[in-house]
Design a protein around this motif. Sequence first.
Motif, PDB file in Angstrom:
ATOM      1  N   ALA A  34       1.081   0.192  -7.680  1.00 29.56           N
ATOM      2  CA  ALA A  34       0.100  -0.149  -6.645  1.00 29.56           C
ATOM      3  C   ALA A  34       0.763  -0.830  -5.452  1.00 29.56           C
ATOM      4  CB  ALA A  34      -0.983  -1.048  -7.238  1.00 29.56           C
ATOM      5  N   ALA A  35       1.774  -1.657  -5.720  1.00 32.83           N
ATOM      6  CA  ALA A  35       2.447  -2.357  -4.627  1.00 32.83           C
ATOM      7  C   ALA A  35       3.206  -1.390  -3.738  1.00 32.83           C
ATOM      8  CB  ALA A  35       3.387  -3.417  -5.184  1.00 32.83           C
ATOM      9  N   LEU A  36       3.871  -0.393  -4.345  1.00 33.92           N
ATOM     10  CA  LEU A  36       4.582   0.602  -3.546  1.00 33.92           C
ATOM     11  C   LEU A  36       3.609   1.468  -2.769  1.00 33.92           C
ATOM     12  CD1 LEU A  36       7.139   2.042  -2.619  1.00 33.92           C
ATOM     13  CD2 LEU A  36       7.013   3.459  -4.669  1.00 33.92           C
ATOM     14  N   LEU A  37       2.535   1.893  -3.403  1.00 37.11           N
ATOM     15  CA  LEU A  37       1.540   2.707  -2.704  1.00 37.11           C
ATOM     16  C   LEU A  37       0.947   1.937  -1.523  1.00 37.11           C
ATOM     17  CD1 LEU A  37      -0.386   4.393  -5.665  1.00 37.11           C
ATOM     18  CD2 LEU A  37       1.532   5.283  -4.353  1.00 37.11           C
ATOM     19  N   SER A  38       0.777   0.638  -1.700  1.00 35.39           N
ATOM     20  CA  SER A  38       0.254  -0.183  -0.605  1.00 35.39           C
ATOM     21  C   SER A  38       1.237  -0.217   0.567  1.00 35.39           C
ATOM     22  CB  SER A  38      -0.016  -1.610  -1.113  1.00 35.39           C
ATOM     23  OG  SER A  38      -0.452  -2.441  -0.067  1.00 35.39           O
ATOM     24  N   LEU A  39       2.530  -0.325   0.264  1.00 38.33           N
ATOM     25  CA  LEU A  39       3.540  -0.312   1.324  1.00 38.33           C
ATOM     26  C   LEU A  39       3.536   1.015   2.064  1.00 38.33           C
ATOM     27  CD1 LEU A  39       6.564  -2.052  -0.453  1.00 38.33           C
ATOM     28  CD2 LEU A  39       5.202  -2.978   1.431  1.00 38.33           C
ATOM     29  N   ILE A  40       3.415   2.099   1.316  1.00 38.49           N
ATOM     30  CA  ILE A  40       3.401   3.428   1.944  1.00 38.49           C
ATOM     31  C   ILE A  40       2.180   3.593   2.835  1.00 38.49           C
ATOM     32  CG2 ILE A  40       3.217   5.908   1.470  1.00 38.49           C
ATOM     33  CD1 ILE A  40       4.879   5.348  -1.101  1.00 38.49           C
ATOM     34  N   ARG A  41       1.030   3.157   2.344  1.00 34.43           N
ATOM     35  CA  ARG A  41      -0.189   3.260   3.158  1.00 34.43           C
ATOM     36  C   ARG A  41      -0.099   2.385   4.408  1.00 34.43           C
ATOM     37  NH1 ARG A  41      -2.924   3.110  -2.293  1.00 34.43           N
ATOM     38  NH2 ARG A  41      -3.683   5.238  -2.675  1.00 34.43           N
ATOM     39  N   HIS A  42       0.565   1.241   4.275  1.00 33.19           N
ATOM     40  CA  HIS A  42       0.662   0.319   5.413  1.00 33.19           C
ATOM     41  C   HIS A  42       1.639   0.839   6.473  1.00 33.19           C
ATOM     42  CE1 HIS A  42       0.703  -3.445   7.639  1.00 33.19           C
ATOM     43  NE2 HIS A  42       2.038  -3.397   7.632  1.00 33.19           N
ATOM     44  N   TYR A  43       2.806   1.302   6.044  1.00 32.35           N
ATOM     45  CA  TYR A  43       3.850   1.686   7.004  1.00 32.35           C
ATOM     46  C   TYR A  43       3.784   3.160   7.407  1.00 32.35           C
ATOM     47  CZ  TYR A  43       5.975  -2.869   6.390  1.00 32.35           C
ATOM     48  OH  TYR A  43       6.208  -4.225   6.367  1.00 32.35           O
ATOM     49  N   GLN A  44       3.014   3.950   6.679  1.00 27.58           N
ATOM     50  CA  GLN A  44       2.750   5.341   7.054  1.00 27.58           C
ATOM     51  C   GLN A  44       4.024   6.139   7.395  1.00 27.58           C
ATOM     52  OE1 GLN A  44      -0.358   7.149   7.244  1.00 27.58           O
ATOM     53  NE2 GLN A  44      -0.837   5.460   5.871  1.00 27.58           N
ATOM     54  N   PRO A  45       4.967   6.212   6.472  1.00 24.62           N
ATOM     55  CA  PRO A  45       6.139   7.054   6.745  1.00 24.62           C
ATOM     56  C   PRO A  45       5.746   8.525   6.820  1.00 24.62           C
ATOM     57  CG  PRO A  45       6.089   6.427   4.430  1.00 24.62           C
ATOM     58  CD  PRO A  45       4.999   5.637   5.106  1.00 24.62           C
ATOM     59  N   HIS A  85      11.465  12.292  -6.331  1.00 21.77           N
ATOM     60  CA  HIS A  85      10.298  12.907  -5.700  1.00 21.77           C
ATOM     61  C   HIS A  85      10.386  12.727  -4.192  1.00 21.77           C
ATOM     62  CE1 HIS A  85       8.859  12.448  -9.829  1.00 21.77           C
ATOM     63  NE2 HIS A  85       7.898  13.310  -9.543  1.00 21.77           N
ATOM     64  N   VAL A  86       9.981  13.742  -3.465  1.00 22.01           N
ATOM     65  CA  VAL A  86       9.873  13.684  -2.011  1.00 22.01           C
ATOM     66  C   VAL A  86       8.455  14.100  -1.635  1.00 22.01           C
ATOM     67  CG1 VAL A  86      10.640  14.669   0.185  1.00 22.01           C
ATOM     68  CG2 VAL A  86      12.317  14.152  -1.608  1.00 22.01           C
ATOM     69  N   TYR A  87       7.779  13.284  -0.826  1.00 22.32           N
ATOM     70  CA  TYR A  87       6.449  13.590  -0.315  1.00 22.32           C
ATOM     71  C   TYR A  87       6.506  13.540   1.209  1.00 22.32           C
ATOM     72  CZ  TYR A  87       4.586  12.825  -5.042  1.00 22.32           C
ATOM     73  OH  TYR A  87       4.314  12.905  -6.392  1.00 22.32           O
ATOM     74  N   GLU A 146       5.111  10.005 -11.167  1.00 21.32           N
ATOM     75  CA  GLU A 146       4.576  11.159 -10.437  1.00 21.32           C
ATOM     76  C   GLU A 146       3.057  11.116 -10.393  1.00 21.32           C
ATOM     77  OE1 GLU A 146       4.335  15.818 -11.435  1.00 21.32           O
ATOM     78  OE2 GLU A 146       6.373  15.112 -10.971  1.00 21.32           O
ATOM     79  N   LYS A 147       2.440  10.741 -11.510  1.00 23.25           N
ATOM     80  CA  LYS A 147       0.982  10.657 -11.539  1.00 23.25           C
ATOM     81  C   LYS A 147       0.478   9.612 -10.545  1.00 23.25           C
ATOM     82  CE  LYS A 147       0.531  12.096 -16.369  1.00 23.25           C
ATOM     83  NZ  LYS A 147       0.153  11.662 -17.739  1.00 23.25           N
ATOM     84  N   GLN A 148       1.189   8.500 -10.429  1.00 24.58           N
ATOM     85  CA  GLN A 148       0.766   7.458  -9.492  1.00 24.58           C
ATOM     86  C   GLN A 148       0.963   7.915  -8.040  1.00 24.58           C
ATOM     87  OE1 GLN A 148      -0.560   5.112 -11.495  1.00 24.58           O
ATOM     88  NE2 GLN A 148       0.395   6.382 -13.099  1.00 24.58           N
ATOM     89  N   LEU A 149       2.092   8.545  -7.764  1.00 22.36           N
ATOM     90  CA  LEU A 149       2.400   8.969  -6.401  1.00 22.36           C
ATOM     91  C   LEU A 149       1.494  10.113  -5.938  1.00 22.36           C
ATOM     92  CD1 LEU A 149       6.296   8.917  -6.734  1.00 22.36           C
ATOM     93  CD2 LEU A 149       4.888   7.257  -5.489  1.00 22.36           C
ATOM     94  N   ASP A 150       1.033  10.907  -6.876  1.00 25.41           N
ATOM     95  CA  ASP A 150       0.168  12.029  -6.503  1.00 25.41           C
ATOM     96  C   ASP A 150      -1.149  11.563  -5.895  1.00 25.41           C
ATOM     97  OD1 ASP A 150       1.966  13.953  -7.214  1.00 25.41           O
ATOM     98  OD2 ASP A 150       1.021  14.474  -9.125  1.00 25.41           O
TER      99      ASP A 150
END
Length: 353
Positions: free
Chosen positions: A117-128, A166-168, A141-145
């Motif tokens: 959840a912490a990594l997903l929050s960083l991704i949502r915040h910084y929007q790479p 994984h690359v998204y 993979e299930k979490q990142l999906d």
Amino acid sequence: MPFFIIAICTSVLTVATLLPLSRSSRWWIRDLDFPRLQIVGSGIALLLAQAALLDFSAFGVKVIVAITICCVLYQAWWILPYTRPFPNEVKLFAGEEPRECIRILSANVLQSNRNAAALLSLIRHYQPDIFVTLESNGWWEKQLDALESNYPYSIKCPLENLYGMHVYSKLRLENSTTQFLVQPDIPSMHTVTVLPSGKKVQMHFLHPTPPSPTENEVSTERDAELLIVAKRVAGLDHPTIVAGDLNDVAWSTTTRLFRKISGLLDPRVGRGMFNTFHASYWFLRWPLDHLFHSRHFTLSFIKRLPAFGSDHFPVLVELVYDAATGVDQQGLEASVSDEVEAEEKIAEESGKA
């Protein structure tokens, strides 16, 4: 007694400085490339102890002080490019909007870490535009999906051996492949990213194995993978990016050789070390997570992001496609001996197969 103890400490410092000069690939020698900053700090502390405790009229004292100074200066030479007084290798973008940017987040998640959840929050915040994860297995993979609605393009290789990847991407990916360049269970990912303008960027994501007593007793596997990719991208006239956890420090002989052979630039030069490992121990940190790029880009920003439970910090880099400005950026240049050394390292690993 103080002289005897200080002499022993000076001997240890000297051995730690001299051993990496060897071309040996043994793990316990190559790993001495890592703590050069810590060795500099220890050397300075040793010099202070020498100044406080020893009689400088004695010849032997002058000798060990001179040796200590030489060791400190030599170790500092390696890390100097990753300090702010050093000239920037990559120019900071100084133009005006609009800009054609590509923002990349790289994170070694630590396979056993469950704080997704912490990594997903960083991704949502910084929007790479693109994010790459290392050590990501089926659970990760299930979490990142959960982010697939915003990142419709992906390359997935979930593994349980600490080398899943994984690359998204928000940007279209073409000709994506997962390859096993050196070892049959160590993947790397290679793709072409299409920028909004239609400009195509060749991208390579790597996570070679480190030299260590628990993995590879020698560094040849890591070195060969880096140099195979370096030779692939050398001399290309189109935009190129290489990123990932290289299990090597920015200032090592192998990473420097990679930069020389590939011709790619390091945006950290002149800006800082951006140490990403180990997230839990401030006194044992090294820059293991890297991003190198061709002269087609200048830098918008680079930053280390907050910890999220892994032993690595994530790193976020935004590059600007700015070929006209970047054309005269100069990185390290390869000599004939560098080319020979690269071929020898690749051949050494190929011979083991």
